[in-house]
Scaffold this motif. Structure first.
Motif, short mmCIF file in Angstrom:
data_model
loop_
_atom_site.label_atom_id
_atom_site.label_comp_id
_atom_site.label_asym_id
_atom_site.label_seq_id
_atom_site.Cartn_x
_atom_site.Cartn_y
_atom_site.Cartn_z
N ALA A 156 28.09 -0.21 99.40
CA ALA A 156 28.01 1.22 99.70
C ALA A 156 26.60 1.74 99.52
CB ALA A 156 28.99 1.99 98.81
N ILE A 157 25.93 1.30 98.45
CA ILE A 157 24.56 1.75 98.21
C ILE A 157 23.64 1.25 99.32
CG2 ILE A 157 22.57 1.43 96.69
CD1 ILE A 157 24.45 1.52 94.34
N THR A 158 23.85 0.01 99.76
CA THR A 158 23.03 -0.52 100.85
C THR A 158 23.22 0.30 102.12
OG1 THR A 158 23.20 -2.75 99.92
CG2 THR A 158 22.53 -2.57 102.21
N ALA A 159 24.47 0.65 102.43
CA ALA A 159 24.73 1.48 103.61
C ALA A 159 24.12 2.87 103.46
CB ALA A 159 26.24 1.59 103.84
N GLU A 160 24.23 3.43 102.27
CA GLU A 160 23.66 4.76 102.02
C GLU A 160 22.14 4.74 102.11
OE1 GLU A 160 27.34 5.93 99.04
OE2 GLU A 160 25.37 5.48 98.24
N LEU A 161 21.53 3.61 101.72
CA LEU A 161 20.09 3.47 101.86
C LEU A 161 19.68 3.57 103.33
CD1 LEU A 161 19.12 0.55 99.45
CD2 LEU A 161 18.33 2.90 99.35
N GLY A 162 20.42 2.90 104.18
CA GLY A 162 20.13 2.96 105.62
C GLY A 162 20.27 4.37 106.16
N ILE A 163 21.31 5.08 105.73
CA ILE A 163 21.51 6.46 106.19
C ILE A 163 20.37 7.35 105.71
CG2 ILE A 163 23.02 8.47 106.01
CD1 ILE A 163 25.37 6.51 105.75
N ALA A 164 19.98 7.19 104.44
CA ALA A 164 18.90 8.00 103.89
C ALA A 164 17.59 7.76 104.64
CB ALA A 164 18.73 7.70 102.40
N LEU A 165 17.30 6.49 104.93
CA LEU A 165 16.08 6.18 105.68
C LEU A 165 16.13 6.78 107.09
CD1 LEU A 165 15.48 2.46 104.67
CD2 LEU A 165 13.97 4.38 104.19
N LEU A 166 17.29 6.72 107.73
CA LEU A 166 17.44 7.29 109.07
C LEU A 166 17.24 8.79 109.05
CD1 LEU A 166 18.13 6.79 112.03
CD2 LEU A 166 20.56 7.07 111.43
N ILE A 167 17.83 9.45 108.05
CA ILE A 167 17.66 10.90 107.92
C ILE A 167 16.20 11.26 107.72
CG2 ILE A 167 18.16 12.88 106.42
CD1 ILE A 167 20.92 11.66 105.93
N THR A 168 15.54 10.53 106.82
CA THR A 168 14.14 10.82 106.52
C THR A 168 13.27 10.61 107.75
OG1 THR A 168 14.49 10.13 104.23
CG2 THR A 168 12.23 10.28 104.99
N LEU A 169 13.44 9.46 108.41
CA LEU A 169 12.63 9.18 109.59
C LEU A 169 12.85 10.22 110.68
CD1 LEU A 169 12.91 5.28 109.90
CD2 LEU A 169 10.83 6.62 109.50
N SER A 170 14.11 10.55 110.94
CA SER A 170 14.41 11.52 111.99
C SER A 170 13.80 12.88 111.67
CB SER A 170 15.93 11.65 112.17
OG SER A 170 16.51 10.41 112.48
N GLY A 171 14.00 13.32 110.43
CA GLY A 171 13.48 14.63 110.04
C GLY A 171 11.97 14.69 110.06
N VAL A 172 11.33 13.64 109.55
CA VAL A 172 9.87 13.62 109.52
C VAL A 172 9.31 13.57 110.93
CG1 VAL A 172 7.87 12.22 108.88
CG2 VAL A 172 9.70 12.64 107.21
N LEU A 173 9.88 12.74 111.80
CA LEU A 173 9.40 12.66 113.18
C LEU A 173 9.53 14.00 113.89
CD1 LEU A 173 10.86 9.22 114.35
CD2 LEU A 173 8.50 9.75 113.75
N LEU A 174 10.65 14.67 113.69
CA LEU A 174 10.85 15.98 114.33
C LEU A 174 9.82 16.99 113.85
CD1 LEU A 174 12.53 17.77 116.19
CD2 LEU A 174 14.05 18.24 114.24
N LEU A 175 9.60 17.05 112.55
CA LEU A 175 8.63 18.00 112.01
C LEU A 175 7.22 17.70 112.50
CD1 LEU A 175 9.82 18.44 108.30
CD2 LEU A 175 9.84 20.16 110.10
N VAL A 176 6.87 16.42 112.53
CA VAL A 176 5.53 16.04 112.97
C VAL A 176 5.32 16.44 114.43
CG1 VAL A 176 4.10 14.04 113.56
CG2 VAL A 176 5.18 14.19 111.32
N LEU A 177 6.34 16.21 115.27
CA LEU A 177 6.21 16.60 116.68
C LEU A 177 6.09 18.11 116.83
CD1 LEU A 177 8.71 14.25 118.57
CD2 LEU A 177 6.23 14.36 118.82
N LEU A 178 6.90 18.85 116.10
CA LEU A 178 6.85 20.30 116.20
C LEU A 178 5.51 20.85 115.72
CD1 LEU A 178 10.44 21.27 114.98
CD2 LEU A 178 9.55 21.34 117.32
#
Length: 820
Positions: free
Chosen positions: A251-273
Motif C-alpha cells: 500500500a505504501i509503495t502504491a501511495e508513493l506512486g500516487i504522491a509522485l504523480l500528484i506532485t509532478l502533475s501539479g508542479v508541471l501545471l504551475l510551471v506552465l502557467l
C-alpha cells in the motif's frame, strides 16, 4: 566569485553538451542504486539500534522460534463444520510435509493440549472446587451410611452451607463445557461455525519472511488442494501478521506512486502557467532530476532502507528541490526579456541569484541536516536524504540548468523581448504599496494572538499520545486479511493475539523472581492485568491438591459399595489415580508450548505480561508507564529480562523524540541564523530576514494549535525544516531589494515583490504541492506532517511577501514625511 561565475557562464554557453552529459551519466548511474532501496514500514525501523526495545528485539529474535503468524482460514457461509474440519486437516497434513526450517511450525489445533489436560484432569480442578468436592463427597458418604444402617448414630453436625454433590459436579461440568466450547474438538473454530483457522508460526521480525518464500510455499500447498471435495461453499484466505505487513508495504509503495504523480502533475501545471513556455518543463527537469536521483542513490549507500518518515521524501524533494531552478530560470527569462544574449543572460543570472540561492539551499540543507545529529533514525535518515537532496538540487540548478538553457537556445532561440513578465505577485505588491500600515497592524495582532495560542498549547502538553492518530486508515481497511484477522482475534485470547509484552529470562529461577516482582506490583491501579507463562498451561497449586485428591479417592472407594451401579460407573470414571504424578513444563505438548520454546530447545523462560483491562494499547502515556514498570524490575545479579512488544517500541520512540527534539530545533535555528547573517552585507537585511522567519514559524505553530494538531514523531520535523524553507523566501526577496537599492527603499521593495516575488511564490506553491501529496498516504501521521508543512509555506510566504515589505515601505514613507 564574480570572475569564477563569468568563466562558468562562458563554459556553459560554449560547451553545454559536456555539462548535460555529466548530468545524464549521474542520473543513469544512480538508477541501479535507487532500485536497491526498500521500505521498512515497521515502527521499530524508526528507532536507533542502541535503544532497549531494538536491542531486546534482536536478542529475542535470535532466541525464539515463533512470534509472528501466517493465518490460513477456511470459511463456509453455511457453517459446514464437518467440511471445514476436513479441509483444515487436509491443509495441515500437507503443510506438515514441509520441513519446519523452511516455513515454521504448523499449529492447526489444541487437541494435544486437550489430551494432556484430560490426562491430568484432577489436577486442573481449582483448589477451592476440589475442597468443595471433598466436602460434598463426605456428605454423600455420610448419607449413604445412614441409608444403609438405620442404627448408625451420626455425631457430625450438618453443614447447611455446604453444596450438594450434584451442585458441585454440575458446576464443574459446566466449567469444563465452557472451556471445551472455546475450541470445539480442539479446532480454532469461530463460535458460529463459519470459520476454522490454522497458523504457521514464523520468527519475530521481517527478515524471517520478507522475501515472500514462506508465503509462496503455503500458497502452493493451498492451490494443490481441491476444496470442492469438502463442500460447495468453502474458501481459503491467508491473513495474519505476515500478510498485514506485506499489505502495508504494498500500500505504501502504491501511495508513493500516487504522491509522485500528484506532485509532478501539479508542479508541471504551475510551471506552465507561470512561465508560459513549454521549454520550461525540460529545463527544470534537467535542473532537478539528476540532483534528486543522486540524493536517493546516496540514501541507498548511507541509510540502506526507507522508513515511514523517509518513504515519501521523493515527492517532498520534487516540490522543494525545484526552488533553486525556478529562481534561476525566472531571472534568466527576465534577462532575456530585457534583450540580453544567451551567454550574457546566463552570466547576469548567475551574478544575480547565486548567493541568494546558495544561502537558501544551504539553509534548507542545514535544516534537514540538523536532524542528522539526532539518534532517532526516523529523523536522522530524513536529514541525510533531505539535506543531500537540497544541495544536489542546487548544484543541478547552477551547473546543469544553464547548460540546458544554452542547448535550447541553439535549437530554437527564445523570443521574449517585449513580452510582459508574470504578474503572479501583483496583488501582493499593490497591498504593500497601498496599505503597508494595515498589513503591519494585522501582522502584529496575529503575532500577539499566536503567542497566546502557542503558550496555551505548550502549557497543555503539545505532544500526541493517542496512537490511533498515527496509524493508517485506508478505504480498503476491510481487506480480506484484516477481516479474517478480526474474526480470528475473536477466537484467540489477548496473549495469543500478541498484544502483551513478552519478557525473556535466562533461567527458571529468574523467571520465578520476575513473577514475584510482578505479583508485588499487582492490585488496584496496576499498569498491567496479569501474566502468562508456560506454567499457566500446568495445573495450579498442585502440591496442595495432592492430599485433597487422596482424601477424595479414599472417600469414593468407601462410598462405591453403597451406591447404585450407575454411580459406581461414574466413580470409576472420575476416581483420582492411586499415584498422582505432577506434570512439569517439559510435559506440555510442543504445539501448546510453542510460544515458550526457544531455538536451542529451552522452554519455560518466557512470560507474557498482559495490558491492564481499563487501559488502551493506543494510549502513549499508558505505554510509557507499562513499559517503565517492567523495566524497573531488576533481578539477581543485575539481570534485566528482554522485553519484546509494541509497547516498548512506542515507549522508546516517545522518549527518543523528546530527547532529540530540542537538539534538532536548536541546531537548525542556529545554522539558519548564521547562513542568513552571512548572506547579506547590510545589517537591516539580516534582521528583516530573521524577522520574517520568526513570524512565519510563530504563525505556523499557532495555526497548528488552533487546528488541534499535536506534535508527534513525524510532524515535529516540520519545525526544523521550516527554519530552512522559511528563510528561503525573504532571502530571495531581500537580495533583490538590496540589488535594486539605488531606486530608493520604497520603490526597490515594491519592485522586488513584483519582480522576484512571483518566482518566490511559485517556489512556495510547488513546495505546498509536494507536501500536500502526502495526503495520498493513508497514514494519519504522514497527513499531519504534510498539513504542517503546507501551513508553514503559507505563513512564511505571507511574512516574506507582505509583512517585511510593508515594514520597509512604511518606514521609508515615515522618513520621507519627517523630512518634509
Amino acid at each position: 566569485m564574480n570572475a569564477w561565475l563569468s568563466r562558468l557562464a562562458g563554459a556553459q554557453a560554449a560547451h553545454p553538451w559536456r555539462f548535460l552529459l555529466i548530468g545524464v551519466l549521474l542520473a543513469a548511474g544512480s538508477v541501479p542504486l535507487i532500485r536497491t532501496l526498500s521500505i521498512d514500514a515497521r515502527m521499530v525501523a524508526l528507532l536507533p539500534r542502541d535503544q532497549p526495545a531494538v536491542q531486546d528485539l534482536e536478542a529475542a529474535r535470535a532466541r525464539m522460534r515463533s512470534g509472528k503468524s501466517l493465518t490460513v482460514a477456511v470459511e463456509s457461509p453455511s457453517a459446514n463444520v464437518e467440511g471445514l474440519r476436513a479441509a483444515v486437516d487436509g491443509i495441515a497434513a500437507a503443510l506438515h510435509q514441509i520441513p519446519q526450517e523452511e516455513i515454521g511450525a504448523v499449529d492447526e489445533s489444541v487437541r494435544r493440549y486437550q489430551a494432556f489436560a484430560r490426562e491430568y484432569a484432577h489436577l486442573f480442578v481449582p483448589l477451592a472446587d476440589l475442597e468443595a468436592l471433598r466436602t460434598a463427597i463426605r456428605e454423600e458418604a455420610r448419607q449413604a451410611r445412614l441409608a444403609a444402617n438405620p442404627l448408625y448414630i451420626d455425631f457430625e453436625d450438618d453443614d447447611e452451607e455446604a453444596e450438594s454433590l450434584e451442585d458441585v459436579t454440575d458446576r464443574l461440568r459446566a466449567r469444563a463445557d465452557r472451556s471445551a466450547s472455546r475450541y470445539p474438538d480442539g479446532y480454532y473454530q469461530a463460535e458460529d461455525g463459519t470459520l476454522i483457522a490454522l497458523f504457521v508460526r514464523v520468527g519475530l521480525s521481517a527478515p524471517e519472511y520478507g522475501d515472500g518464500a514462506i508465503l509462496r510455499r503455503v500458497r502452493s500447498v493451498i492451490d494443490g488442494i481441491d476444496l470442492s471435495e469438502y463442500g460447495d461453499d468453502l474458501s481459503v484466505h491467508i491473513a495474519g501478521d505476515v500478510i498485514i505487513q506485506r499489505e502495508e508495504q504494498a500500500a505504501i509503495t502504491a501511495e508513493l506512486g500516487i504522491a509522485l504523480l500528484i506532485t509532478l502533475s501539479g508542479v508541471l501545471l504551475l510551471v506552465l502557467l507561470y512561465f508560459r513556455r513549454f521549454r520550461a518543463l525540460p529545463l527544470l527537469a534537467m535542473g532537478l532530476g539528476p540532483g534528486t536521483a543522486a540524493s536517493f542513490a546516496l540514501a541507498s549507500v548511507t541509510v540502506g532502507q526507507l522508513n515511514l518518515t523517509t518513504a515519501f521524501l521523493g515527492s517532498v524533494l520534487l516540490g522543494n528541490g525545484i526552488n533553486p531552478s525556478i529562481i534561476w530560470l525566472a531571472r534568466y527569462f527576465e534577462e532575456r526579456r530585457r534583450g540580453a544574449e544567451t551567454r550574457e543572460a546566463i552570466e547576469k543570472t548567475h551574478h544575480a541569484v547565486f548567493i541568494a540561492t546558495l544561502v537558501a539551499a544551504s539553509a534548507a540543507a542545514a535544516a534537514y541536516g540538523s536532524l542528522m545529529i539526532t539518534d532517532f533514525r526516523g529523523f536522522r535518515d530524513f536529514g541525510v536524504i533531505g539535506g543531500a537532496g537540497m544541495l544536489f538540487s542546487w548544484l543541478s540548478a547552477i551547473l546543469l540548468l544553464p547548460a540546458a538553457a544554452a542547448v535550447a537556445e541553439r535549437l530554437r532561440p527564445l523570443k521574449l523581448e517585449g513580452t510582459k513578465p508574470p504578474a503572479l505577485t501583483e496583488p501582493f505588491a499593490r497591498i504593500v504599496e497601498r496599505a503597508p500600515r494595515g498589513v503591519l497592524i494585522g501582522s502584529a495582532l496575529a503575532a500577539v494572538v499566536a503567542v497566546a495560542v502557542v503558550g496555551s498549547a505548550v502549557s497543555d502538553d503539545p505532544f500526541e499520545y493517542d496512537f490511533r492518530q498515527l496509524r493508517s486508515e485506508r478505504p480498503d481497511g476491510d481487506s480480506e486479511a484484516r477481516r479474517i484477522n478480526r474474526a480470528v482475534n475473536g477466537i484467540l485470547s489477548s496473549s495469543m493475539q500478541g498484544r502483551g509484552i513478552a519478557a525473556l529470562t535466562e533461567s527458571r529461577e529468574l523467571l520465578n523472581e520476575f513473577k514475584e516482582a510482578l505479583d508485588a506490583r499487582r492490585g488496584d491501579g496496576a499498569d498491567f492485568d496479569g501474566y502468562k507463562s508456560l506454567d499457566n498451561l500446568l495445573p495450579r497449586d498442585m502440591e496442595a491438591k495432592i492430599p485433597i485428591l487422596e482424601d477424595i479417592r479414599r472417600e469414593l472407594l468407601e462410598l462405591r459399595p453403597r451406591v447404585s451401579a450407575d454411580k459406581q460407573a461414574r466413580i470409576d470414571e472420575y476416581l483420582p489415580p492411586e499415584t498422582i504424578t505432577l506434570p512439569t513444563v517439559d510435559d506440555v505438548p510442543d504445539d501448546a508450548a510453542r510460544l515458550f520454546i526457544e531455538r536451542d530447545g529451552r522452554r519455560g523462560l518466557v512470560l507474557v505480561v498482559e495490558e491492564a483491562e481499563a487501559e488502551s494499547i493506543w494510549d502513549g502515556r499508558y505505554l510509557l508507564r507499562w513499559t517503565a514498570v517492567l523495566r524497573e524490575i531488576e533481578l539477581s545479579g543485575g539481570e534485566r529480562p528482554l522485553l519484546v512488544g509494541n509497547a516498548p517500541v512506542f515507549a522508546d520512540m516517545i522518549d527518543a523524540v523528546y530527547a532529540d527534539m530540542p537538539r534538532a530545533i536548536g541546531a537548525a535555528l542556529l545554522v539558519t541564523i548564521l547562513l542568513a547573517w552571512f548572506g547579506f552585507r547590510r545589517f537591516r537585511a539580516k534582521v528583516l530576514a530573521m524577522g520574517a522567519l520568526i513570524l512565519g514559524v510563530l504563525w505556523m505553530a499557532a495555526a497548528m494549535a488552533l487546528a488541534g494538531m499535536k506534535l508527534h514523531f513525524l510532524n515535529f520535523i516540520a519545525f526544523p525544516i521550516t527554519f530552512g524553507n522559511g528563510v528561503d523566501y525573504p532571502v530571495n526577496v531581500l537580495q533583490r531589494f538590496e540589488a535594486d537599492g539605488k531606486e530608493g527603499d520604497e520603490a526597490a521593495m515594491i519592485g522586488a515583490v513584483r519582480r522576484s516575488g512571483g518566482a518566490v511564490l511559485l517556489c512556495s506553491l510547488t513546495t505546498i504541492i509536494g507536501y500536500s501529496s502526502l495526503y495520498a498516504s493513508a497514514n494519519l501521521a504522514m497527513n499531519s506532517f504534510g498539513l504542517a508543512m503546507a501551513i508553514s509555506e503559507v505563513t512564511c510566504c505571507v511574512a516574506a511577501l507582505l509583512t517585511i515589505p510593508s515594514w520597509v515601505v512604511w518606514r521609508a514613507r515615515r522618513r520621507r514625511n519627517a523630512k518634509a
